[in-house]
Design an enzyme around this catalytic site. Structure first.
Site, PDB file in Angstrom:
ATOM      1  N   GLY A   1      -9.632  -6.960   9.359  1.00  0.00           N
ATOM      2  CA  GLY A   1      -8.339  -5.966   9.947  1.00  0.00           C
ATOM      3  C   GLY A   1      -7.917  -6.491  10.936  1.00  0.00           C
ATOM      4  N   ARG A   2      -8.383  -5.900  12.061  1.00  0.00           N
ATOM      5  CA  ARG A   2      -8.206  -6.319  13.163  1.00  0.00           C
ATOM      6  C   ARG A   2      -8.280  -7.679  14.085  1.00  0.00           C
ATOM      7  NH1 ARG A   2     -10.569  -1.234  15.837  1.00  0.00           N
ATOM      8  NH2 ARG A   2     -11.795  -1.200  13.704  1.00  0.00           N
TER       9      ARG A   2
ATOM     10  N   TYR B   1      -6.285  11.049   3.528  1.00  0.00           N
ATOM     11  CA  TYR B   1      -4.945  11.566   3.148  1.00  0.00           C
ATOM     12  C   TYR B   1      -5.187  11.817   2.022  1.00  0.00           C
ATOM     13  CZ  TYR B   1      -3.861   8.553   6.779  1.00  0.00           C
ATOM     14  OH  TYR B   1      -3.933   7.577   8.568  1.00  0.00           O
TER      15      TYR B   1
ATOM     16  N   ARG C   1      -8.356   1.731  -2.743  1.00  0.00           N
ATOM     17  CA  ARG C   1      -8.461   1.939  -1.502  1.00  0.00           C
ATOM     18  C   ARG C   1      -9.374   3.356  -1.353  1.00  0.00           C
ATOM     19  NH1 ARG C   1      -8.000   0.220   4.834  1.00  0.00           N
ATOM     20  NH2 ARG C   1      -9.572  -1.753   4.493  1.00  0.00           N
TER      21      ARG C   1
ATOM     22  N   GLN D   1       1.051  -1.388  -0.076  1.00  0.00           N
ATOM     23  CA  GLN D   1      -0.110  -0.443  -0.411  1.00  0.00           C
ATOM     24  C   GLN D   1       0.556   1.270   0.178  1.00  0.00           C
ATOM     25  OE1 GLN D   1      -1.889   1.818   3.293  1.00  0.00           O
ATOM     26  NE2 GLN D   1      -4.007   1.304   1.992  1.00  0.00           N
TER      27      GLN D   1
END
Length: 366
Positions: A322-323, A186, A233, A100
């Site tokens: 994810g987590r 971002y 993404r 990424q």
């Protein structure tokens, strides 16, 4: 067992063994000085190589693209060599890994970028946003972001070239492809969303203009390494890091249509994932599916059954967890057999060493 998750899928020239994605998660363990990926990180990713696809943590395309202490870069020879250690370890375990690549824009502090002022689409400070800096201890110190300066046309051209070079560097480092981070507030997101872009030139105002930076970056990435190795993404409905759009469903269906024209290999949608967040409307997911014909990945609050349903219903092709991947290196095996999931230690997510990174065990069936 969630059957749909365990059917193979083609991704460009690759065949993935399952539809489980380990999405990008910042862990802030890069070696200092130089923000270099290391053997500890190689162990961490290799432990999780049973995912159909791993997407690395965000890796900055330039010193100015860095948002947080101890995140890895992909612009120096030393960084490329560090990532080679990681990609080799993943490939030895039969895994597939994309890098990424990110530029955080205004979501940083001068302490993280050599004392410079951050860049953004506009000179608008992100409200109520903190980033962590190296304060000389192992514990990250959180500070408020500052007001960025609006990028000039020369800045834009320069950053597009940095994205392109980062993609080339990622392939040199052995990655199977790259994911452009255009989500979570971002830099790319700062151009797309209406409330973070106050420009009056060809990069601001109407939606076509606000999507222009995304378009130029993706054009450069596809030119550099081929559309079959470029994923994107997006985070349509999140307001992370202070980016808000006045009409997100319309904006992001148009973004999906743009990415479809580029024929990028996948579109990765980050859903809002805090506990009581609203679900992404099915009508919106269907509109994204209609606009973009490639592989669609969703991530956010999925379990095995919910993921299986999303794929069976045709709204998604792959699902990111994810987590759950933090504390469960063998997550696909646990989902497949219905084994319980371990809980991660939140205090070890950012910074530190092996504790909370590589010391989570695989499940031992009785």
């Amino acid at each position: 067992m969630a059957n749909a998750l365990f059917s193979p899928i083609k991704l460009g020239k690759l065949t993935l063994k399952n539809r489980i994605v380990m999405p990008p998660m910042t862990r802030s363990r890069a070696s200092q000085p130089g923000d270099v990926a290391n053997t500890l990180m190689a162990t961490y990713y290799a432990q999780r190589a049973s995912a159909g696809l791993i997407v690395s943590e965000g890796t900055q395309i330039s010193p100015q693209g860095k948002g947080y202490a101890w995140t890895p870069g992909i612009y120096s020879a030393e960084q490329i060599a560090g990532w080679k250690t990681v990609t080799n370890a993943v490939h030895q375990q039969g895994g597939v890994i994309f890098a990424q690549i990110w530029h955080v824009g205004r979501v940083t502090h001068p302490d993280n970028i050599g004392g410079e002022q951050p860049l953004s689409s506009s000179a608008l400070k992100a409200q109520n946003v903190k980033v962590f800096v190296d304060n000389g201890t192992d514990e990250p110190g959180f500070v408020d972001v500052v007001t960025p300066r609006e990028m000039t046309k020369a800045d834009i051209n320069h950053v597009v070239e940095q994205y392109k070079q980062a993609a080339l560097n990622a392939i040199e480092a052995g990655f199977d492809g790259i994911e452009l981070h255009a989500a979570n507030g971002y830099l790319v997101n700062q151009f797309i969303d209406s409330e973070s872009n106050a420009r009056t030139d060809e990069y601001g105002g109407c939606l076509t203009n606000r999507l222009r930076f995304l378009d130029e970056v993706v054009t450069a990435l596809v030119e550099a390494i081929g559309a079959d190795r470029v994923g994107i993404r997006l985070a349509p409905l999140t307001t992370l890091n202070g980016t808000v759009d006045a009409n997100p469903q319309h904006t992001y269906v148009e973004a999906a249509a743009l990415l479809n024209r580029h024929q990028v290999v996948y579109l990765h949608i980050a859903e809002v994932d805090w506990d009581d967040a609203p679900d992404t409307p099915t009508s919106f997911k269907q509109a994204l599916r209609d606009a973009y014909k490639g592989t669609l990945i969703y991530a956010g609050r999925y379990n095995g059954d919910k993921a299986d349903n999303a794929i069976t219903d045709g709204l998604a092709d792959m699902i990111g967890f994810g987590r759950p991947f933090v504390a469960n290196p063998d997550l696909p095996e646990r989902i497949k057999h219905g084994y319980p999931l371990a809980e991660h230690d939140a205090t070890t997510l950012f910074g530190g060493g092996a504790k909370g990174l590589t010391d989570y065990p695989v499940y031992q069936a009785k």
